[in-house]
Design an enzyme around this catalytic site. Structure first.
Site, PDB file in Angstrom:
ATOM      1  N   GLN A 184      71.491 114.287   3.794  1.00 56.82           N
ATOM      2  CA  GLN A 184      71.796 114.701   2.227  1.00 56.82           C
ATOM      3  C   GLN A 184      72.696 115.709   2.077  1.00 56.82           C
ATOM      4  O   GLN A 184      72.755 116.596   2.921  1.00 56.82           O
ATOM      5  CB  GLN A 184      70.518 114.745   1.525  1.00 56.82           C
ATOM      6  CG  GLN A 184      69.534 113.557   1.620  1.00 56.82           C
ATOM      7  CD  GLN A 184      69.711 112.409   0.616  1.00 56.82           C
ATOM      8  OE1 GLN A 184      70.657 112.698  -0.323  1.00 56.82           O
ATOM      9  NE2 GLN A 184      68.952 111.455   0.624  1.00 56.82           N
ATOM     10  N   CYS A 198      69.874 106.303  -5.620  1.00 61.79           N
ATOM     11  CA  CYS A 198      70.904 107.154  -6.111  1.00 61.79           C
ATOM     12  C   CYS A 198      71.811 106.121  -7.128  1.00 61.79           C
ATOM     13  O   CYS A 198      72.818 106.341  -7.455  1.00 61.79           O
ATOM     14  CB  CYS A 198      71.828 107.382  -4.933  1.00 61.79           C
ATOM     15  SG  CYS A 198      72.372 105.852  -3.716  1.00 61.79           S
ATOM     16  N   CYS A 200      91.781 115.584  -9.818  1.00 60.17           N
ATOM     17  CA  CYS A 200      91.006 115.660  -8.307  1.00 60.17           C
ATOM     18  C   CYS A 200      90.056 114.289  -8.668  1.00 60.17           C
ATOM     19  O   CYS A 200      89.896 113.453  -7.787  1.00 60.17           O
ATOM     20  CB  CYS A 200      90.270 116.773  -8.255  1.00 60.17           C
ATOM     21  SG  CYS A 200      88.984 116.478  -7.236  1.00 60.17           S
ATOM     22  N   CYS A 228      87.816 124.880 -12.154  1.00 60.67           N
ATOM     23  CA  CYS A 228      88.881 124.523 -11.030  1.00 60.67           C
ATOM     24  C   CYS A 228      90.105 124.087 -11.576  1.00 60.67           C
ATOM     25  O   CYS A 228      90.137 123.314 -12.355  1.00 60.67           O
ATOM     26  CB  CYS A 228      88.133 123.299 -10.402  1.00 60.67           C
ATOM     27  SG  CYS A 228      89.069 122.786  -9.019  1.00 60.67           S
ATOM     28  N   CYS A 279      88.320 124.341  -3.928  1.00 59.40           N
ATOM     29  CA  CYS A 279      87.081 123.322  -4.328  1.00 59.40           C
ATOM     30  C   CYS A 279      86.009 124.322  -4.229  1.00 59.40           C
ATOM     31  O   CYS A 279      85.352 124.768  -3.367  1.00 59.40           O
ATOM     32  CB  CYS A 279      87.052 122.332  -3.244  1.00 59.40           C
ATOM     33  SG  CYS A 279      85.703 121.118  -3.773  1.00 59.40           S
TER      34      CYS A 279
HETATM   35  N1  SAH Z   1      66.214 108.305   3.427  1.00 70.08           N
HETATM   36  C1  SAH Z   1      67.141 108.781   3.923  1.00 70.08           C
HETATM   37  C2  SAH Z   1      68.679 108.059   4.000  1.00 70.08           C
HETATM   38  C3  SAH Z   1      68.914 107.212   2.778  1.00 70.08           C
HETATM   39  S1  SAH Z   1      70.347 106.708   2.698  1.00 70.08           S
HETATM   40  C4  SAH Z   1      67.561 110.254   3.614  1.00 70.08           C
HETATM   41  O1  SAH Z   1      66.907 110.580   2.784  1.00 70.08           O
HETATM   42  O2  SAH Z   1      68.188 111.030   4.349  1.00 70.08           O
HETATM   43  C5  SAH Z   1      70.272 104.749   2.858  1.00 70.08           C
HETATM   44  C6  SAH Z   1      70.148 104.396   4.101  1.00 70.08           C
HETATM   45  O3  SAH Z   1      69.937 102.956   4.252  1.00 70.08           O
HETATM   46  C7  SAH Z   1      71.262 104.532   4.784  1.00 70.08           C
HETATM   47  O4  SAH Z   1      70.908 105.056   6.139  1.00 70.08           O
HETATM   48  C8  SAH Z   1      71.760 102.991   5.488  1.00 70.08           C
HETATM   49  O5  SAH Z   1      72.119 102.826   6.850  1.00 70.08           O
HETATM   50  C9  SAH Z   1      70.319 102.283   5.325  1.00 70.08           C
HETATM   51  N2  SAH Z   1      70.611 100.781   4.914  1.00 70.08           N
HETATM   52  C10 SAH Z   1      71.545 100.369   4.120  1.00 70.08           C
HETATM   53  N3  SAH Z   1      71.165  99.010   4.088  1.00 70.08           N
HETATM   54  C11 SAH Z   1      70.312  98.595   4.830  1.00 70.08           C
HETATM   55  C12 SAH Z   1      69.599  97.516   5.327  1.00 70.08           C
HETATM   56  N4  SAH Z   1      70.173  96.175   4.796  1.00 70.08           N
HETATM   57  N5  SAH Z   1      68.616  97.521   6.194  1.00 70.08           N
HETATM   58  C13 SAH Z   1      68.259  98.785   6.701  1.00 70.08           C
HETATM   59  N6  SAH Z   1      68.839  99.806   6.323  1.00 70.08           N
HETATM   60  C14 SAH Z   1      70.038  99.856   5.483  1.00 70.08           C
END
Ligand code: SAH
Length: 467
Positions: free
Chosen positions: A299, A425, A80, A74, A176
């Site tokens: 995701q 993550c 970036c 890139c 990109c």
């Molecule tokens: N497991 C899902 C998303 C994970 S991302 C997947 O694979 O698609 C993490 C998620 O946690 C987000 O949707 C966010 O809104 C939620 N989250 C963050 N803090 C939170 C809390 N205190 N109570 C409940 N949910 C929460």
């Protein structure tokens, strides 16, 4: 005034690539962090910040190049900031991602892991991202060369990514390589149309101008969603622009727009208007369909998400009698993915709209053994909640970067599930939480999963078994 002293340190061997994508070297007792160097390089560094135990610097010169290097494809590499490791061969990116997870869990969290499985590589290292957010700005980021070319300074409009450190400066993207190539073509078409029609790019300081954001999403089913954000309503110009996009790209299955008159860029609190096509795109994993609306979470790597969820399922070893809790369920993706293996799945998530999507995703797939609740995890997971929904035998937890609240960890310990699969993550917070769980749970397996090649981001999936 005395000129600030410049400290240049020479012949520093880069030994590591750490979290935040920084290269790491040593200068005497101190650790040095810098960007754009690769482990194995020997470099000269201009120090920009000095603290007691560490310092930060800027790469001045590579004296000897590492054999872990590769040429970034890139042209925006280094400016970036999105793909910090594009100059490192993929096999070495994987090595350092796994090392970050290992260091966080074993060295910092001091947790004992019974088995490490090798990091799961991403089969596609380019064009894997299904969601892109581009910004319009009338303050284009200028490279050193641009600044020396008088013509380059004339057109200050840019459509692309924010470049640190100043938020309103945007890199005018040519390419990109993270999304499929069509995403680039759509952005370029929008840029050419804006230029030909003299449409104003947004000014993030004075809040004037017309074009604000361009969101492009896609799914592995070949669906494409384009969402244009305008700063004010002008039906004639908006219709003309959206018609132009629709005609140029018959691939677009959802074309929508938002009028955002607020000072901030957030659109989740604004109505999204449909211009043409469907109000959502559809993703499919093992025959289960997921609706993705313009502000729904999904995701961002459609191929690798399947590998991630399969790994979660493999670790969870769900039996038909299991009550599974899917904590931080988002739009219920994991919950719906594993529902057929379980007796019942209970999902918890604090974004109400995501819970609505989760329920709809179950209905759309004829899944009847899921139930979803919205609310803050620390407040929802009470003994009363467990009495009502049944004690979980398996818990899947996928919290945001901050990890789990200590009260949530306490409640998890009290619920006493046989198996916990912890998807993270951010292995630093996962390490902290695992340290709290280790008295009651053995950490049986960990496997890192690469969802985001060329970036420093890495998922870590952990299986905990009750002692
Ligand atoms: N497991 C899902 C998303 C994970 S991302 C997947 O694979 O698609 C993490 C998620 O946690 C987000 O949707 C966010 O809104 C939620 N989250 C963050 N803090 C939170 C809390 N205190 N109570 C409940 N949910 C929460």
């Amino acid at each position: 005034m005395r000129k600030k002293e410049r400290t240049i340190i020479e012949d520093i061997l880069i030994t590591d690539a750490g979290s935040e994508g920084m290269a790491v070297g040593h200068w005497g007792e101190k650790v040095v962090f810098l960007r754009n160097a690769v482990p194995g390089d020997v470099v000269d560094i201009l120090l920009t910040r000095q603290k007691k135990s560490f310092c930060e610097g800027r790469l001045l010169k590579v004296k000897s190049y590492s054999d872990k290097r590769t040429t970034p494809i890139c042209e925006h590499f280094g400016v970036c900031g999105g793909c910090k490791w594009q100059n490192m061969l993929y096999e070495h990116q994987l090595f350092f991602k796994q090392k970050v997870v290992k260091d966080n869990l074993e060295r910092i969290g001091k947790v004992e892991i019974m088995e490490w499985l090798p990091i799961l590589p991403c089969p596609e290292i380019f064009h894997y991202r299904n969601k892109m957010e581009y910004s319009f700005s009338n303050v284009r980021y200028l490279t050193k060369e641009d600044m020396e070319t008088p013509d380059e300074k004339k057109n200050m409009n840019a459509l692309g990514f924010h470049v640190s450190p100043s938020f309103y400066r945007v890199l005018d993207l040519e390419h990109c390589y993270l999304p499929p190539e069509l995403s680039d073509r759509i952005r370029m078409c929008v840029r050419e149309y804006a230029l030909a029609n003299k449409l104003e790019y947004y000014d993030m300081r004075s809040h004037e101008g017309y074009l604000r954001n361009l969101f492009v999403r896609s799914s592995s089913m070949g669906h494409w969603m384009v969402n244009m954000v305008f700063a004010y309503d002008d039906k004639t110009s908006r219709d003309a622009m959206l018609s132009h996009i629709a005609n140029a790209f018959p691939e677009i299955t959802s074309l929508m727009y938002v009028i955002n008159e607020k000072k901030n860029d957030v659109i989740s609190d604004l109505p999204v208007e449909l211009f043409k096509g469907d109000p959502y795109i559809v993703e499919e994993l093992e025959g289960i369909k997921f609706k993705i609306g313009p502000v729904s979470f999904f995701q961002t790597n459609s191929t690798q998400v399947l590998a991630l969820y399969r790994l979660v399922r493999e670790f969870a070893e769900i039996k038909s009698t299991d009550v599974v809790y899917d904590l931080y369920t988002g739009t219920g993706t994991i919950a719906n993915f594993i529902a057929k293996d379980a007796d019942r799945v209970v999902g918890v998530e604090y974004v109400k709209a995501a819970v609505d999507d989760a329920i709809e995703n179950s209905q759309m797939n004829g899944i009847t053994n899921t139930v979803f609740y919205d609310g803050d995890m620390a407040k929802v997971l009470t003994p009363e909640f467990v009495r009502q929904n049944g004690k979980p035998s398996v818990i899947i937890t996928d919290p945001p970067r901050a990890g789990m609240h200590p009260d949530v960890v306490d409640q998890i310990i009290r619920m006493g599930a046989e198996r916990i699969v912890y998807v993270s993550c951010n292995s630093a917070t996962q390490a902290r939480d695992a340290a709290l769980l280790k008295e009651n749970y053995t950490i049986a397996k960990v496997r890192a999963v690469d969802m985001f090649p060329h970036t420093q981001h890495v998922e870590s999936v952990m299986l905990l078994i009750k002692k």
